[in-house]
Design an enzyme around this catalytic site. Structure first.
Site, mmCIF file in Angstrom:
data_model
loop_
_atom_site.group_PDB
_atom_site.id
_atom_site.type_symbol
_atom_site.label_atom_id
_atom_site.label_comp_id
_atom_site.label_asym_id
_atom_site.label_seq_id
_atom_site.Cartn_x
_atom_site.Cartn_y
_atom_site.Cartn_z
ATOM 1 N N GLY A 189 0.786 -1.056 0.040
ATOM 2 C CA GLY A 189 -0.056 -0.129 0.085
ATOM 3 C C GLY A 189 0.906 1.416 0.035
ATOM 4 O O GLY A 189 0.479 2.169 0.664
ATOM 5 N N GLY B 59 -0.644 4.546 -1.033
ATOM 6 C CA GLY B 59 -1.901 4.984 -0.328
ATOM 7 C C GLY B 59 -1.526 6.287 0.463
ATOM 8 O O GLY B 59 -0.454 6.897 0.710
ATOM 9 N N LEU B 60 -2.607 6.730 1.325
ATOM 10 C CA LEU B 60 -2.445 7.814 2.195
ATOM 11 C C LEU B 60 -1.359 7.443 3.519
ATOM 12 O O LEU B 60 -0.584 8.204 3.494
ATOM 13 C CB LEU B 60 -3.764 8.109 3.091
ATOM 14 C CG LEU B 60 -3.948 8.851 4.008
ATOM 15 C CD1 LEU B 60 -3.726 10.428 3.738
ATOM 16 C CD2 LEU B 60 -5.344 8.882 4.964
ATOM 17 N N TYR C 141 -15.771 -4.197 8.009
ATOM 18 C CA TYR C 141 -14.210 -3.811 7.859
ATOM 19 C C TYR C 141 -13.560 -3.944 9.182
ATOM 20 O O TYR C 141 -12.555 -4.429 9.376
ATOM 21 C CB TYR C 141 -14.446 -2.168 7.536
ATOM 22 C CG TYR C 141 -13.088 -1.795 7.638
ATOM 23 C CD1 TYR C 141 -12.153 -2.030 6.480
ATOM 24 C CD2 TYR C 141 -12.552 -0.774 8.355
ATOM 25 C CE1 TYR C 141 -10.837 -1.405 6.477
ATOM 26 C CE2 TYR C 141 -11.218 -0.226 8.475
ATOM 27 C CZ TYR C 141 -10.483 -0.561 7.337
ATOM 28 O OH TYR C 141 -9.126 -0.160 7.024
ATOM 29 N N THR D 44 -6.538 6.229 14.314
ATOM 30 C CA THR D 44 -7.725 6.947 14.493
ATOM 31 C C THR D 44 -8.242 7.573 12.980
ATOM 32 O O THR D 44 -7.510 7.108 12.038
ATOM 33 C CB THR D 44 -7.848 8.241 15.469
ATOM 34 O OG1 THR D 44 -9.078 8.670 15.602
ATOM 35 C CG2 THR D 44 -6.919 9.158 15.070
ATOM 36 N N ASP E 191 -25.333 8.819 11.283
ATOM 37 C CA ASP E 191 -24.246 9.401 11.752
ATOM 38 C C ASP E 191 -23.206 8.595 11.997
ATOM 39 O O ASP E 191 -21.950 9.039 12.028
ATOM 40 C CB ASP E 191 -24.738 10.100 13.290
ATOM 41 C CG ASP E 191 -25.313 11.316 13.156
ATOM 42 O OD1 ASP E 191 -24.826 12.172 12.420
ATOM 43 O OD2 ASP E 191 -26.177 11.748 14.081
#
Length: 383
Positions: free
Chosen positions: A13, A16-17, A139, A167, A344
């Protein structure tokens, strides 16, 4: 276990971010023997392909930052994909890591592993104590399985696999696609596109749509088609509609901070440091034996669980406050609406970072600075 500067480190990855930020962080520390593969080059859900890659490359360490990810909408639409693809990736990479005697593995999960009604802030030991949030259950289950794989391999085979649970992340190389991106980049793009429509800046709108088409609509489409598809995602001229009430609290961590925490753990933290050096060293652990593959359960240590590490800031803000911060950063002067008929998600999700602090790492980038950095990066990609 020390990894010297010549160690071959595979980052799954790496575009990726987080993976791209980890690559950059390692390079800045002098670790340049890095390897990565794009999805086109290596499909991590393909067991044979993963085995062949490990046979060929033989890495000294693995960072598993690859995953099938998305926000509430994507989690709702692709429930089977979220559990199956993530389980395939994890099983393939972790099993081949063990089969090829890789020295160390760092597995990246997510704080969505914790129960919907977990006590706040969430400590590592609240895992599996009550039901998960329904909207991202698949997930979360996959990531729980991943961290349990690391834990179980360590206990049975004496491996050194560490799991970190970040997080909500944001930063350079974030995913801004409206259907499957996380809350902050999706929100930022919506607000910016709405401002561009209000400014009648169609050149910029088309550049944005060319860079990141929406439902097959790119910058070559007619104005009417672009307006129609953006409205589907709550983007109108000088008006943005976001999902939910805006009241949930969320914690956000700059991706380059996450990368720094990950590399800190990779280079400085071993499994024995997490479960307690004194108790750990009192048994004959397989990793210290001549044959580290001999396998050993450790009844002498009693029940060992929750060996993962939370990574975050320990600070939170409401989604509405985040939206207001994005609006201010973008310079948006239109209307901001929240659609309370939409879910939410979990109302609060703040992690306890005491274990991470005890292991020697704290975050550096605060949310106000991070939002500005993200907007600057995003805007640069379309200008």
């Amino acid at each position: 276990m020390l990894l010297d500067k010549g160690s071959l480190i595979y980052i799954a990855g790496h575009r990726g971010l987080v993976g791209s930020a980890i690559w950059k962080n390692l390079e800045s520390r002098g670790y340049t023997n890095l390897v990565g593969r794009t999805h086109e080059e290596l499909d991590l859900t393909d067991q044979r392909a993963v085995r062949h890659f490990f046979d060929e490359v033989r890495p000294d360490a693995v960072v598993l930052a690859a995953a099938f990810v998305g926000g509430i909408m994507a989690n709702s639409l692709y429930r089977a994909d979220f559990i199956m693809k993530n389980m395939q990736i994890q099983c393939n990479v972790i099993s081949e890591t063990y089969a090829h005697n890789v020295k160390k593995l760092l597995f990246l999960g997510s704080t969505c592993i914790y129960p919907k009604c977990a006590p706040q802030p969430m400590r590592e030991d609240c895992l599996l104590t009550s039901p998960l949030e329904y909207t991202n259950e698949e997930y979360a289950i996959a990531k729980i399985a991943g961290l349990k794989m690391c834990e179980s391999y360590n206990l049975q085979y004496g491996t050194n696999y560490i799991a970190v649970m970040p997080t909500n992340l944001y930063g350079p190389n974030d995913n801004f696609h409206l259907e499957n991106s996380h809350v902050m980049p999706a929100m930022m793009r919506k607000v910016y596109l709405s401002k561009l429509l209000a400014d009648n800046n169609w050149a910029a709108v088309r550049r944005d749509m060319d860079k990141r088409p929406v439902c097959g609509i790119d910058g070559n489409a007619s104005e009417d088609d672009i307006i129609t598809v953006l409205a589907k995602y709550g983007v109108e001229k000088n008006k943005v509609t976001l999902w939910g009430t805006g009241t949930p609290l969320r914690e956000f961590l700059w991706s380059e901070d996450m990368a720094d925490a990950s590399v800190h753990v990779l280079l400085n933290v071993d499994f024995k440091d997490i479960i307690g050096i004194e108790k750990y060293s009192s048994v004959h652990y397989a990793a210290d034996a001549t044959d580290s593959r001999c396998g050993c359960a450790l009844p002498e240590l009693g029940e060992i669980r929750n060996c993962h590490i939370n990574v975050g800031t320990g600070r939170e803000l409401t989604i509405r406050r985040l939206a207001e911060l994005v609006v201010k950063t973008v310079g948006f002067e239109g209307e901001l609406h929240f659609d309370s008929s939409k879910p939410d998600g979990t109302m609060r999700k703040l992690v306890d970072v005491s274990k991470l602090h005890a292991l020697g790492w704290r975050h550096k980038v605060e949310i106000e600075q991070g939002v500005q950095r993200l907007f600057d990066w995003y805007r640069a990609t379309i200008e």
